[in-house]
Each structure stands twice: as C-alpha cells, then as structure tokens.
Design a protein around this motif. Structure first.
Motif, short mmCIF file in Angstrom:
data_model
loop_
_atom_site.label_atom_id
_atom_site.label_comp_id
_atom_site.label_asym_id
_atom_site.label_seq_id
_atom_site.Cartn_x
_atom_site.Cartn_y
_atom_site.Cartn_z
N GLU A 1 -24.36 -19.08 -16.15
CA GLU A 1 -23.90 -19.67 -17.21
C GLU A 1 -22.71 -20.58 -16.73
O GLU A 1 -22.25 -21.88 -16.90
N ARG B 1 -18.71 -9.54 -20.55
CA ARG B 1 -19.56 -10.48 -19.94
C ARG B 1 -18.42 -11.35 -18.84
O ARG B 1 -18.57 -12.47 -18.75
N ASP B 2 -17.55 -10.51 -18.11
CA ASP B 2 -16.61 -11.15 -17.26
C ASP B 2 -16.92 -10.57 -15.94
O ASP B 2 -16.90 -9.33 -15.51
N VAL B 3 -17.14 -11.51 -14.84
CA VAL B 3 -17.64 -11.13 -13.58
C VAL B 3 -16.43 -10.63 -12.84
O VAL B 3 -16.55 -9.65 -11.96
N GLU C 1 -27.59 0.08 -14.74
CA GLU C 1 -26.92 -0.79 -13.88
C GLU C 1 -27.94 -2.04 -13.79
O GLU C 1 -27.28 -3.08 -13.56
N LYS D 1 -29.40 -3.54 -16.22
CA LYS D 1 -28.95 -4.29 -17.24
C LYS D 1 -27.63 -5.11 -16.99
O LYS D 1 -27.55 -6.23 -16.82
N ASN D 2 -26.60 -4.11 -16.34
CA ASN D 2 -25.43 -4.99 -15.77
C ASN D 2 -25.61 -5.93 -15.01
O ASN D 2 -24.89 -6.96 -14.86
N THR E 1 -21.52 -1.36 -22.28
CA THR E 1 -20.82 -1.15 -21.07
C THR E 1 -19.75 -2.52 -20.80
O THR E 1 -19.92 -3.39 -21.53
N MET F 1 -19.87 -4.86 -18.81
CA MET F 1 -20.67 -6.17 -18.78
C MET F 1 -21.07 -6.64 -20.05
O MET F 1 -21.05 -7.71 -20.26
N GLU F 2 -21.66 -5.88 -20.84
CA GLU F 2 -22.16 -6.17 -22.16
C GLU F 2 -21.20 -6.54 -22.95
O GLU F 2 -21.25 -7.62 -23.70
N ILE G 1 -26.94 -9.15 -16.57
CA ILE G 1 -25.70 -9.83 -17.40
C ILE G 1 -24.84 -10.58 -16.36
O ILE G 1 -24.36 -11.78 -16.62
N TYR G 2 -24.69 -9.86 -15.07
CA TYR G 2 -23.70 -10.42 -14.01
C TYR G 2 -24.54 -11.57 -13.70
O TYR G 2 -23.76 -12.72 -13.71
N GLN H 1 -15.85 -6.88 -14.09
CA GLN H 1 -16.76 -5.97 -13.35
C GLN H 1 -16.49 -5.74 -12.04
O GLN H 1 -16.56 -4.65 -11.32
N GLY I 1 -26.61 -13.45 -14.98
CA GLY I 1 -26.53 -14.33 -16.10
C GLY I 1 -25.17 -15.21 -16.22
O GLY I 1 -25.25 -16.32 -16.48
N VAL I 2 -24.22 -14.36 -16.38
CA VAL I 2 -22.82 -15.11 -16.52
C VAL I 2 -22.82 -15.82 -15.35
O VAL I 2 -21.88 -17.07 -15.62
N LEU I 3 -22.93 -15.60 -14.21
CA LEU I 3 -22.76 -16.20 -12.90
C LEU I 3 -23.37 -17.71 -13.17
O LEU I 3 -23.03 -18.89 -12.94
#
Lengths: 578, 232
Positions: free
Chosen positions: B30, A291-293, B17, B19-20, A285, A287-288, B23-24, A296, B26-28
């Motif tokens: 990080e 990894r950019d908010v 969703e 999972k996404n 996906t 996001m995977e 990650i979302y 997304q 997680g990225v925030l």
C-alpha cells in the motif's frame, strides 16, 4: 449432606448387624443341630437298651409300649435283616433291612446311627440301631427311629429370638445414626452454607461453632482463610485501582499485549491519541490494529532482545503524529510474558525544538543584516573614501537607521520574552475600545494618507468597556493597524468594527490588502515568520509584531484569529474578555 | 494435557504470525503504491527511487512468509480450514509480491514522466490509486476475519476501477488525437492506469480466495477478463 451422612451411618450399622447375624448363623446353626441330634441319639439308645435288657420273648410284646414311651418308631430286625416287628408299619410290606447303614454299623461296632430323609413321612429321620445278642452271637437288631423336626423347630425358635434381637439392635442403630448424623451434620452444614455464599461472592462475616471437636477447629481455619482471602482481594483491588488511575491520568498512551500478542489493555490517553482513526482495537494484534510497519519492527526487535526498546515512530494520520514508543516486558509467570507499550506524543516537542532552532537562526540573521550595513558604512567613513560631507551624512543616516532598527528588534525581543516569562507588569483597567482606537488611529493616519488609504472606524461609542492594560492595548492596536496599512496597496481601505460575541468583545480589522496564502495563515504569530521575507523587511518590520500581539492577547485572557484570502485582504479578529 | 495445550496455543500463534506477515506485506505494498503515486503527482523522482529500492523488502518478506507457511504445513500437517488458510496465504503473498512489482512499474513511469512537461492535472489516477489501496487493505482484512461480505465489496470495487481505467483511456485518446506531441506521455500515463487496474485484479484475486478458504468451494476462473487479455 445430612441425609447422606445419616444414611452412611445407618448403613454401616446395619451392615454390622447383618454380618453378626450371618456369622452367628454360620457358627451356631450346625452346633445346635449336632448337640440336639446327639441328645436324641443318646435318648433313643437308652430306650433301645431297655428293650435289650428284656428277654426276646417278651420283647415283641413290649416294644409297642417302648415305642409309645420313647415317642419313636421301633423296628425289630432279625440277624438276616428281615423285619419281624415294627411299631408303625406293616412288616409284610417292608424289604430286607440288612444293608441299612445303621444296622451295618451296629453289627460292626455294637451301635449304629444314620440320618436319612424318609420318603414315607417326608422329614429327616434319625435312625439308631443296636444288636441283640445271646452270648457273642447276634440274634437280631433293634432299631429306633425318630423324626428330626423337633430339632428343626428348636432351631427356628432360637432364630426367632435372634431375629427379634437383631430388629431391636437395628432400631437402636437407626436412632444412633439419626443422632450422630444430626450432631455431625449440623456444623458441617453450617460451614457448607457459609462457603457456598463465599463462593457466590456474597459478603460473609465469620462462622461461629461451639462443638469443641474437629469441626470447630475447621471453622476457625475457614474463618482465617476467608479473612486472608478478603484482605488479599482488597489489596489486589487497591493495587489495580491505583494502577488504573495512574494509567487513566497519564498523558502518555499505554497499551498492553498479552502472551498471545493480542491487545489486552489500552488507556484513555492512547484512545484519545488514536481512537478515531483505528476504532476498536481490543484483542487484535498490533499489526491488525495499527497496520504500521515501523511499530511492528520495533515490537519484533523487542521480542528478539527481550529488553526495553525505545523507538520514534511517525504515524501517518490526517496530520502525521510523531510518537516515541517504549516497549518493555511485564513479567507475570515465566511462560506468560506480556509487553507494555508506552506512547509519548512528541509531535509538539519536535515542533518546539524546530521553532527554537529556527528562532536562534532567525535572530542571528536579523541582527547580522543591520550590523553588516552599519559596519560597512562606518568602515567607509573611517577610510575617508566618502567624497563629500553630504555623502558622509547620508552614510551616517543609514547607519543610524539600521541601529534604530536593531534597537527596535532588541526591544521587541525583550517584550516577547517578558510576556512569555510573565514578567511584564499589567495594570488592568476598564477601557472603552472607541477611546483606545481614537488614540491610536492618528498614529497610523499619516502613513495611510500617503498611500491614499481610508480608515473606517465603525466602533460604537457606547460599546461595553473591556479590561486591558492601556499601554499594551495601544501596542496591540498599533501593530495590527500598522500591518493593515502596510500590506494594503494604494487607494485601499481598512475597516474597524466591533461586536459582542459570547463572552468576548470582538474587534475586527479588515483590510483590502494583498492577503496571505491559506497554508501560511496558521504559521502567523511564529517569531520571525514572514510570508514574503524580502518585501516585509523592506517595509521595516522586525518579524515580531504579530508574535507580540499574539502573546499580549493571551496575557489579556483573549485570543487572536486571522482569516485571509490571497489578493483580497486579511481579517484580524481580536477577542477581548469582557 | 498441559503440554498439549501449550503446543496447540503455539500453533495458534504460528497462524497468527502468518496473518501478521500478510498485513505487513500488505501495508508495504500500500505504501509503495501511495509513494509511487505521490511521486507522480508531486513530480518528485527521489521518492520514486525509494519505492524501487524498497521493493526488495517486499520480496524478502514474501519469501520469508512463504517459508513460514511451508514450515507450518510440514510440521503441523493442518487439516480442513487451517490447511486452506495456509495454502491461501501462500497464494496471497504471491499476489502481494506482484502488486509490489507493479508499484515499481508505476514509480518508473513516474520518473520518466517527471522529466517531461506536465501533460495534465491528475484527478482520476489518484482516485483510482486510493480505491486500489483500499481494495488491498480490505481484501487482506477479509481474509484475516473470514469476512465474505468484505470480499464481495472488493469485487464490486474492482468494477469501479475498470470503469476508471476506461475513462482515463478515452481521455488520453483525445489528448493524443489532438496533439501527437503528447503521445509518449499519454502512453506512459496509460501504463500507470493499467498497472493500477491490474493491481485491482490482484486484490480481487485475493478476495476470491477468501471465498475458497471459508467455504471450500472455488469461485475463481469465473470472471477474469483482464487476466485473460493479459495472457493474449
């Protein structure tokens, strides 16, 4: 197929044959039996009547003869049912026959018959009885009996013939089945082989059948479908390859998400843009993969709006990349919506935009500074506030100097824009670097001597000549040497060396000057870019020198590289094509 | 049949969703850690304020994801690995939310430190931060890919961060012993280090739950020394 068809036809014939046999059996067997029995009965009755016609006295003598002629067993019973004569059995051992159905029937109706299984001989027997009468008085009964195995054997005989006929029919059915199955199966089998090859993806031509029945029509239809299918496939492939070529040759990155929001396709440009950093991103996906908010968020916005979304996104990689992303939907079927992302790398564009804005600001600034000075001094002179002629002369000198600087600036700008537009005429000729340098060094030597700087010219006399425009080459060398002298403190040195590297003549000018901070080196050559603004302007530069050199080198088909260490010196490498 | 296929693929999408969403967040987190550390090393308090403000988004996303998980639990009534996946996801977002809070702690310390004279050049702290960020990334990735090996890697990295924390502590101790003027600053730097170390613990916690989710057996509460210390 042939076997199956053959068996089907054969079986259906055989079933018809068996069925007719069964129906025949059902209808005829009883009929034959009845007719035969009736015939025997009538025969026996006739014989019985024969006995009846004779007198009673003679009867007992004659019945043996009758029995022989009629091929039957004759039994004589008196009115009480006692047997008094029998052609085959001992009468003393026989019981009373009065209750026998044939006698009863004869007593009541004048004649009687019955079919019974005889224990004594083990076959069906037909019994026929008539009463003997004197007047209306029954005096006794005559009974004739004959075994029915004649009828049975007769029926068996008929059945034998029928069975034989059936066998013949069956054989005929077999032959017909073989014939039809072959006739039918041949075209069907041909079509089957044809479609099988088609299914496995082998190239097929057309199928020819001349059966002039439905199969021929079917073959025609198959041919039509195959043609249609192949042209559709060809069309689809063509469209696909067109699209793929377009995607592959685009400078924009393209990415397609399938209905499950997984990455389905990434074109070469996007791979080049991002691959090293993100690795294999197929069927992940967004996001995977990224990894950019921001990306997304843009995608979620697109999913909500169901309309094209255009966003600018900064990807944090080694160097931040600014991408303009446009997300739009690819409609296939209503329930299967795919999204197409087009990434446009606008980093350079943004940078250029910034350079342009900076340039305008710089030019304005550079022009305004001398102008302010000129206007200021001229106003002072006009107001008559200058004390003496010497002071006025000094003011005019300064104004003139500033005006000259303005002139230099405008000329430099003109050169740059001409080089950039390609309007500057070049007259290329073979020039020896040594000669060119010998013409240039005296121009900067005076300045160098003032600061006690020595210029070491180590360029060999017999170096290969380069192709260059003499005036422009002079301009390049003056600029670089002037810079070297300008930024080298008292008692320093400048080294000029040349060598041959790959396909270039490499000229290096190394100074022992103040150097340039590492992070600034790559910005050298930008218009009006100065490492130290105040000092450089004091030294009389326009801020365009290196920019001009850079562009002139590019126009010569060469390039300029600068290495520098703060406080130790700078090395400028000029690559001239041979 | 068609309807069934549709709903099951819809269900797949719901899991995707979740999972996404993980990650979302997680990225925030990080990014929050990265920015907080950047504010510390570049002595820029403005971006530290941004970290504090942006924590609201982490909290919001955490609540959103939790609600999404609970809704899926209620509507789909998943079993076996799917059930463990969703319950684990709920726990992970809790961990991530805490990590976000710690990034805020670091940002607050950075603001205070920026107001004073620089004590020393930061060398180990940025290294530790990089390690910790990678741990968060790997722990979430291991969860999403059911990757036990990656989870094990996170646990090993946690030991490295413990050592780094120790090392920073000893270094600051010498500073404090030499000059009592540095005590305030040293203590604040120590808090930054401690926060990073605790973030590493949370990342390890996530990695542990990956084991639980994949195998169904719990490996938690076997080695949690820092967590115990905390509760004392």
């Amino acid at each position: 197929v042939k076997r199956n068809l053959f068996l089907k036809i054969l079986f259906s014939y055989l079933i018809i044959v068996c069925l007719s046999f069964f129906i025949l059996d059902l209808l005829i067997k009883d009929e034959i039996k009845k007719v035969m029995t009736d015939k025997i009965e009538a025969e026996l009755l006739t014989y019985a009547q024969l006995i009846d016609l004779n007198s009673v006295q003679k009867m007992s003598d004659q019945f043996q003869q009758i029995a022989r002629i009629s091929n039957s067993r004759v039994t004589l019973v008196d009115s009480q049912g006692n047997v008094f004569a029998d052609s085959e059995k001992d009468i003393t051992k026989m019981e009373n026959h009065f209750s026998r159905p044939e006698l009863q029937e004869a007593r009541l109706r004048g004649k009687g018959k019955a079919i019974r299984f005889s224990q004594t001989i083990g076959v069906d027997m037909l019994y026929v009885a008539i009463p003997m009468k004197s007047g209306s008085q029954i005096t006794g009964y005559i009974r004739l009996a004959r075994p029915l195995h004649d009828v049975q054997s007769m029926i068996e005989k008929i059945y034998q013939s029928v069975f034989l006929a059936m066998m013949i029919v069956a054989v005929i059915a077999l032959i017909i089945a073989l014939f039809f199955s072959y006739r039918l199966a041949a075209p069907i089998r041909a079509m089957e082989r044809f479609t099988e090859r088609l299914r496995q993806g082998h190239p097929v031509g057309t199928i020819f059948l001349e059966t002039s029945d439905e199969t021929e029509k079917l073959a025609d239809n198959i041919n039509y479908l195959v043609d249609e299918l192949q042209s559709q496939i060809r069309l689809a492939n063509e469209e696909k390859s067109k699209l793929m070529t377009a995607f592959a040759s685009m400078t924009e990155g393209v990415l397609i998400l399938n209905a499950e929001d997984k990455i389905e396709f990434v074109n070469q440009a996007l791979s080049n843009m991002l691959a090293e950093q993100y690795g294999d991103i197929n069927s992940k996906t967004l996001m995977e993969a990224f990894r950019d908010v921001e990306l997304q968020k843009a995608f979620l916005k697109f999913k909500e709006k169901h309309d094209t979304v255009i966003e600018e996104i900064i990807f944090d990689s080694v160097e931040p990349v600014i991408l303009s992303v446009s997300i739009s939907s690819v409609h296939n079927y209503p329930e299967e919506e795919k999204a197409m992302f087009v990434f446009h790398n606008v980093t350079r564009l943004k940078k250029l935009e910034k350079i342009r804005v900076d340039f305008v600001a710089n030019v304005t600034h550079e022009i305004r500074t001398p102008l302010t000075a000129i206007i200021g001094y001229l106003e002072t002179i006009k107001a008559g506030t200058a004390n003496n002629i010497d002071e006025m002369k000094r003011f005019i000198d300064i104004s003139l100097k500033q005006a000259q600087r303005l002139n230099r600036l405008v000329e430099d700008l003109l050169v740059i824009s001409k080089v950039e537009l390609g309007e500057l005429g070049f007259r290329f000729e073979e020039i020896s670097l040594r000669n060119a340098l010998e013409g240039v060094i005296p121009l900067v030597e005076a300045k160098a001597r003032l600061k006690n700087i020595t210029i070491h010219n180590k360029v060999q006399e017999n170096g290969a000549p380069i192709r260059a425009d003499r005036d422009r080459l002079t301009q390049i060398l003056v600029n670089i040497l002037d810079n070297a002298v300008k930024f080298t403190p008292e008692a320093g040195s400048v080294f000029i060396e040349s060598e041959q590297k790959d396909n270039y003549a490499l000229l290096t000018i190394t100074d022992t000057g103040i150097g340039i901070p590492k992070e600034e080196v790559q910005r050298l050559g930008e218009r009006f870019y100065r490492v130290d603004r105040s000092r450089s302007r004091d030294l009389g530069g326009t801020g365009l020198g290196l920019s001009i050199v850079k562009h002139l080198m590019i126009a010569h088909g060469g390039k300029m590289e600068i290495e520098s260490q703060l406080g130790k010196g700078t090395k400028v490498s000029l690559f001239f094509p041979l | 049949m068609e309807e069934r296929r549709h709903t099951s693929s819809h269900y797949e999408m719901e899991l995707q969703e979740i999972k996404n969403g993980l990650i979302y967040i997680g990225v925030l987190t990080e990014k929050a850690i990265k920015t907080a550390m950047q504010s510390l090393t570049e002595r820029n308090s403005d971006i530290a304020h941004r970290v504090i403000k942006d924590d609201d988004e982490i909290d919001k996303k955490d609540t959103e994801l939790e609600e999404r998980c609970i809704r899926t639990l209620a509507l789909r009534q998943p079993t076996a690995i799917d059930l463990r996946f969703i319950t684990t996801a709920i726990k992970i977002t809790g961990h991530l939310e805490r990590i976000g809070d710690m990034a805020v702690n670091i940002a607050e310390r950075a603001i205070q430190l920026n107001e004073e004279v620089k004590l020393k050049a930061y060398i180990d702290l940025p290294r530790m931060a990089e390690l910790v960020i990678e741990m968060i990334k790997n722990s979430i990735d291991s969860f999403i890919r059911n990757d036990l090996k990656m989870a094990e890697g996170v646990r090993q990295m946690e030991e490295v961060t413990d050592d780094l924390n120790e090392q920073i502590f000893r270094e600051l101790l010498t500073f404090m012993m030499e000059d009592s003027q540095t005590i305030h600053r040293s203590l604040m730097i120590m808090q930054v280090s401690k926060n990073l170390e605790r973030i590493a613990d949370h990342a390890k916690g996530i990695a542990d739950m990956v084991d639980y989710m994949v195998t169904g057996a719990s490996v938690r509460h076997q080695a949690y020394p820092s967590e115990e210390k905390e509760s004392e």
